[in-house]
Enzyme design. Structure first.
Site: not given
Ligand code: NAD
Length: 422
Positions: A81, A259, A275, A374
């Site tokens: 946009e 928005k 996300d 705009h």
């Molecule tokens: P991930 O599991 O890839 O990473 C998180 C992991 O990284 C942690 O569990 C930990 O083991 C590790 N880690 C290493 N260093 C870390 C630090 N400094 N801090 C925290 N963790 C560390 O990803 P995630 O963040 O658990 O999930 C994000 C993804 O899930 C996104 O892609 C999202 O789109 C997706 N997702 C979203 C939904 C929803 O929003 N409803 C549902 C399912 C999946």
């Protein structure tokens, strides 16, 4: 200290802008090569999603002028946009006069829900689960030792009962400090791991076990004072407050007001590989007040000096590890531009940008209206849509703006005239 106030930034070429951004961000300009077409290959894309047939590009721009807690920061924004990046820069400039944005946040706490159905004694089941709180928290924690290593982990177990059409569900919440992760995968894994044990204790059957996007224990906040004189004086100040009050009182206005906030927020969230849907779901669920009414996410008040104080508080589940944040070269470069070191810092920055966007929108709505600025930017899109080449875009846009004619038919006619004259 590097300043985010880069004069004439918009008049620079793309290469000059990259040099300026790299200098302010203190990074090597070659890091910004990630934003070239080759920076994100089809091969890399094919590992990120399914049935991939290529990549799809959007502009990444940089908002200037932002100061957050005394630190100047440039903000990468991906949006289709026109006027979003310019408005964020304008809002940031308005806030800058009296010190920029002040931010804070809760811990990075996410929650997963475990839904138990067919429970005959829901109130008692709730207490039975709470009696096993330590056992269940330990079981969840075992799933992610890395989180504990980096200072996070399972913090609590909450159990609610939720009335549905013809039964009462028992809903357990795992409360997890996810540190620098967005945390969805992390908490989902934990929820699945404790589900069977919870079903057993509740003497019911588990159906859902997944995070809640109503991340109301993971809030980020931003506040800025806007100088009345710079805004255009007392009348503009009063009208900005009127504009806000309509959003606070009326869901039809609140949806558009919010928005506008999300214009800024989603653009930074996307640029950093986070996300957007999770953040949007969290924001809109937070916009429903305790009375069940959808309302403004931000507030605008007149302070004792006649200036405006604007605030924004909302869930901000963004991360620096996991998801696409580490796997997408552009996302990594975007994070490098911001210089943030933790997910909390990123969450606060994103919230400040949302407020900057909101400030710019209300300022323009309460004075000249959005269409002038705009549509001038939109004229460029119209010129491209009718097939103007890069040499033709400038004169065509100038004519459309001069005539205030932002229509495709007129653009086609003017383009034909330009070509005829050439
Ligand atoms: P991930 O599991 O890839 O990473 C998180 C992991 O990284 C942690 O569990 C930990 O083991 C590790 N880690 C290493 N260093 C870390 C630090 N400094 N801090 C925290 N963790 C560390 O990803 P995630 O963040 O658990 O999930 C994000 C993804 O899930 C996104 O892609 C999202 O789109 C997706 N997702 C979203 C939904 C929803 O929003 N409803 C549902 C399912 C999946």
């Amino acid at each position: 200290m590097a300043t985010s106030r880069i004069s004439g930034f918009r008049d620079l070429t793309v290469d000059q802008r990259r040099d300026a951004v790299a200098e302010v961000a203190g990074i090597d300009v070659t890091e910004l090569d990630a934003f070239d077409a080759a920076g994100f290959s089809v091969d890399a894309a094919s590992h990120m999603s399914e049935n991939v047939i290529g990549t799809f590009s959007l502009p990444i721009g940089v908002a200037a002028n932002l100061t957050v807690n005394g630190r100047d920061v440039l903000v990468p924004m991906v949006t289709e946009e026109a006027s979003v990046v310019a408005a964020a820069s304008n809002g940031a400039r308005m806030a800058r006069t009296l010190g920029g944005f002040h931010t804070s946040s809760t811990g990075p706490i996410m929650q997963a829900q475990i839904q138990v159905v067919d429970v005959v004694d829901p109130s008692a089941a709730r207490l039975r689960i709470l009696e096993a709180r330590h056992e269940l928290m330990e079981l969840a924690a075992e799933q992610d030792p890395k989180l504990a290593e980096v200072g996070g982990g399972v913090k609590d177990l909450i159990v609610r009962t939720v009335e549905s059409v013809d039964e009462t569900y028992v809903v357990a919440h795992l409360v997890v400090d996810v540190r620098d992760a967005m945390g969805a995968n992390a908490v989902n894994t934990m929820a699945e791991a404790v589900a069977d044990r919870i079903a057993e204790i509740a003497r019911g059957r588990v159906v859902l076990r997944i995070l809640t996007n109503k991340a109301d224990l993971r809030l980020a906040r931003a506040r800025a004072v806007l100088d009345a004189e710079s805004l255009g004086g007392a009348k503009v100040v009063d009208d900005i407050v009127h504009a806000y009050r309509l959003a606070a009182a009326d869901p039809y206005r609140a949806a558009t007001h919010n928005k506008g906030i999300m214009n800024g927020i989603s653009a930074v969230v996307l640029a950093t590989g986070n996300d957007t849907r999770a953040v949007e779901a969290g924001a809109h669920s937070h916009a429903v007040g305790p009375d069940g009414r959808y309302t403004s996410l931000s507030t605008f008040e007149k302070d004792a000096d006649g200036n405006i104080v604007a605030t924004l508080e909302l869930p901000m589940p963004v991360g620096l590890v996991g998801g696409a944040t580490k796997t997408h070269a552009g996302a990594r470069a975007a994070v490098a531009i911001t210089g943030v070191q933790t997910a909390a810092e990123l969450a606060e920055l994103v919230t400040a940008v949302g407020l900057a966007q909101n400030i710019a929108a209300l300022r323009v709505l309460a004075s000249e209206g959005v269409q002038r600025g705009h549509m001038s930017l939109h004229a460029k899109n119209i010129a491209i849509a009718v097939g103007a080449t890069s040499d033709e875009i400038g004169p065509l846009v100038a004519t459309l703006i001069a005539e205030k004619a932002f229509r495709h038919d007129r653009a086609e006619a003017v383009l034909a005239e330009i070509r005829g004259a050439g």
